[in-house]
Design an enzyme around this catalytic site. Structure first.
Site, PDB file in Angstrom:
ATOM      1  N   TYR A  53      28.860  46.903  54.755  1.00 10.50           N
ATOM      2  CA  TYR A  53      28.524  46.698  53.332  1.00 10.50           C
ATOM      3  C   TYR A  53      27.257  47.480  53.027  1.00 10.50           C
ATOM      4  O   TYR A  53      26.290  47.414  53.801  1.00 10.50           O
ATOM      5  CB  TYR A  53      28.269  45.225  53.022  1.00 10.50           C
ATOM      6  N   PHE A 213      37.055  37.401  48.741  1.00  9.92           N
ATOM      7  CA  PHE A 213      37.686  37.841  47.487  1.00  9.92           C
ATOM      8  C   PHE A 213      38.194  36.627  46.710  1.00  9.92           C
ATOM      9  O   PHE A 213      39.273  36.645  46.123  1.00  9.92           O
ATOM     10  CB  PHE A 213      38.836  38.812  47.761  1.00  9.92           C
ATOM     11  N   LEU A 215      37.293  35.353  43.975  1.00  8.70           N
ATOM     12  CA  LEU A 215      37.466  35.602  42.541  1.00  8.70           C
ATOM     13  C   LEU A 215      38.193  36.919  42.294  1.00  8.70           C
ATOM     14  O   LEU A 215      38.178  37.438  41.178  1.00  8.70           O
ATOM     15  CB  LEU A 215      36.100  35.605  41.835  1.00  8.70           C
ATOM     16  N   ALA A 216      38.818  37.441  43.344  1.00  8.05           N
ATOM     17  CA  ALA A 216      39.598  38.684  43.237  1.00  8.05           C
ATOM     18  C   ALA A 216      38.795  39.789  42.546  1.00  8.05           C
ATOM     19  O   ALA A 216      39.232  40.393  41.567  1.00  8.05           O
ATOM     20  CB  ALA A 216      40.907  38.426  42.504  1.00  8.05           C
ATOM     21  N   SER A 217      37.597  40.010  43.093  1.00  8.83           N
ATOM     22  CA  SER A 217      36.708  41.072  42.585  1.00  8.83           C
ATOM     23  C   SER A 217      36.391  40.927  41.102  1.00  8.83           C
ATOM     24  O   SER A 217      36.172  41.912  40.400  1.00  8.83           O
ATOM     25  CB  SER A 217      37.320  42.455  42.857  1.00  8.83           C
ATOM     26  N   LEU A 220      39.519  37.041  38.351  1.00 11.94           N
ATOM     27  CA  LEU A 220      39.767  35.641  37.997  1.00 11.94           C
ATOM     28  C   LEU A 220      38.668  35.030  37.129  1.00 11.94           C
ATOM     29  O   LEU A 220      38.728  33.848  36.791  1.00 11.94           O
ATOM     30  CB  LEU A 220      39.956  34.812  39.268  1.00 11.94           C
ATOM     31  N   THR A 221      37.673  35.821  36.767  1.00 11.36           N
ATOM     32  CA  THR A 221      36.659  35.333  35.838  1.00 11.36           C
ATOM     33  C   THR A 221      37.104  35.478  34.391  1.00 11.36           C
ATOM     34  O   THR A 221      36.443  34.975  33.480  1.00 11.36           O
ATOM     35  CB  THR A 221      35.331  36.099  36.009  1.00 11.36           C
ATOM     36  N   GLY A 222      38.212  36.197  34.172  1.00  8.00           N
ATOM     37  CA  GLY A 222      38.688  36.430  32.811  1.00  8.00           C
ATOM     38  C   GLY A 222      38.005  37.588  32.123  1.00  8.00           C
ATOM     39  O   GLY A 222      38.268  37.884  30.954  1.00  8.00           O
ATOM     40  N   LYS A 223      37.128  38.267  32.876  1.00 10.57           N
ATOM     41  CA  LYS A 223      36.376  39.384  32.297  1.00 10.57           C
ATOM     42  C   LYS A 223      37.272  40.563  31.981  1.00 10.57           C
ATOM     43  O   LYS A 223      37.021  41.320  31.034  1.00 10.57           O
ATOM     44  CB  LYS A 223      35.279  39.792  33.277  1.00 10.57           C
TER      45      LYS A 223
END
Length: 317
Positions: A53, A213, A215-217, A220-223
């Site tokens: 990273y 992952f 929030l699936a990058s 899943l935040t809806g952004k």
């Protein structure tokens, strides 16, 4: 905040583990320090990183996240209060070969310790399997590092069910270190990699599970609602495959449930994970102080059986 024990170790974690992949990538050093200060103040003291990273960011070579975390721990004098997890097995070169051989682990661990400015790693993961090194060689190398006081416990990530079970069998048969934690990719949009054999093995062998992952990058935040929203974004390479009919159904379900509880969509996605069988804690990242509100919302939520079912059905595969 109720802390959770990791496997057969004396390590404990908050209900959400912070993912350090953002340090040196979407957060520069100054902003990373601010985020780490905020996390520490709020009791999120388990930090997950890896030697590679944030290699994928333009101009980076790998090790940036470890360097930032190490510098922060030293300047703040908090090493003994942090549960530090890092990983080995990936190549610092884009597209390079995976490697969990003795020689690679010994060199990579020394490099990580230098970047982290510490004498020991609390939890050291096999990041990726090279599918060729005998599991005994890998575990014997970890035994050496444990004997030398450089590693306390070990975990694994992304291993196949067969290689994970073989590793656990070898540890038991030869009195070698046992993986205590498993880290799979797992979220509402990616369920198949964990559910089934891997989950069964983890439950049968008392392995704690920390999902990455989660929030699936950020999906899943809806952004992000469609591919146009990710154009030019740092995370586009991870997000591009999520905009299917199934993905959109998942977003709708999260949105509807979040309205019921009057919390963020990220909180619902994390709460779903925290209530799934076999999950100890999700790993999640944040790039702003305000994002941490979703962490506390998720910890406080108790999703009803009906809402869990709604999310399960939307994410069926």
């Amino acid at each position: 905040m109720q802390y959770k024990k990791l496997g057969n170790t004396d390590l404990q974690t908050a209900p959400i583990v912070f993912g350090g992949n953002v340090f040196g990538w979407t957060l520069n050093e100054k902003k990373s320090f601010k985020m780490l200060d905020e996390l520490f103040e709020k009791g999120f003291t388990t930090i997950d990183t890896a030697d590679v990273y944030s290699r994928w960011a333009e101009g980076n070579k790998g090790g940036e996240s470890e360097r930032i975390i190490g510098k922060w721990m030293k300047e703040r004098g908090v090493r003994d209060k942090i549960n530090l997890a890092t990983k080995v097995g990936s190549s610092m070169q884009q597209g390079g070969d995976k490697d969990i051989s003795r020689s690679h682990i010994l060199k990579a661990s020394e490099d990580s310790l230098k970047r982290l400015q510490t004498d020991y790693i609390d939890l050291y993961y096999t990041h990726w399997d090279d599918n060729k090194t005998p599991v005994e060689e890998t575990l014997e190398t970890y035994q050496q590092l444990i004997n030398e006081g450089k590693v306390r416990y070990i975990g694994a990530s992304n291993l196949s069910p067969e290689r994970l079970q073989t590793s656990l069998d070898a540890a038991k048969r030869s009195s070698l270190p046992k993986y205590e934690v498993f880290q799979p990719e797992y979220s509402l949009v990616e369920r198949a990699k964990f559910e089934g054999k891997i989950r069964d093995i983890c439950q049968q062998n008392n392995l704690s599970v920390l999902s990455y992952f989660s929030l699936a990058s950020g999906f899943l935040t809806g952004k992000y609602q469609d591919k146009e929203d990710i154009h030019g974004k740092e995370r586009a390479m991870f997000l591009k495959d999520y905009f299917s009919d199934r993905g959109k159904n998942i977003l709708k379900a999260i949105h509807d449930v979040s309205n019921e509880y009057m919390v963020s969509e990220a909180a619902i996605a994390l709460a779903w994970l925290m209530q799934r069988p076999g999950i100890t804690a999700p790993i999640a990242s944040a790039t702003k102080k305000s994002h941490l509100k979703s962490f506390f919302q998720a910890i406080d939520i108790d999703l009803s059986k009906e809402h869990m079912q709604q999310l399960n059905e939307a994410s069926a595969y």
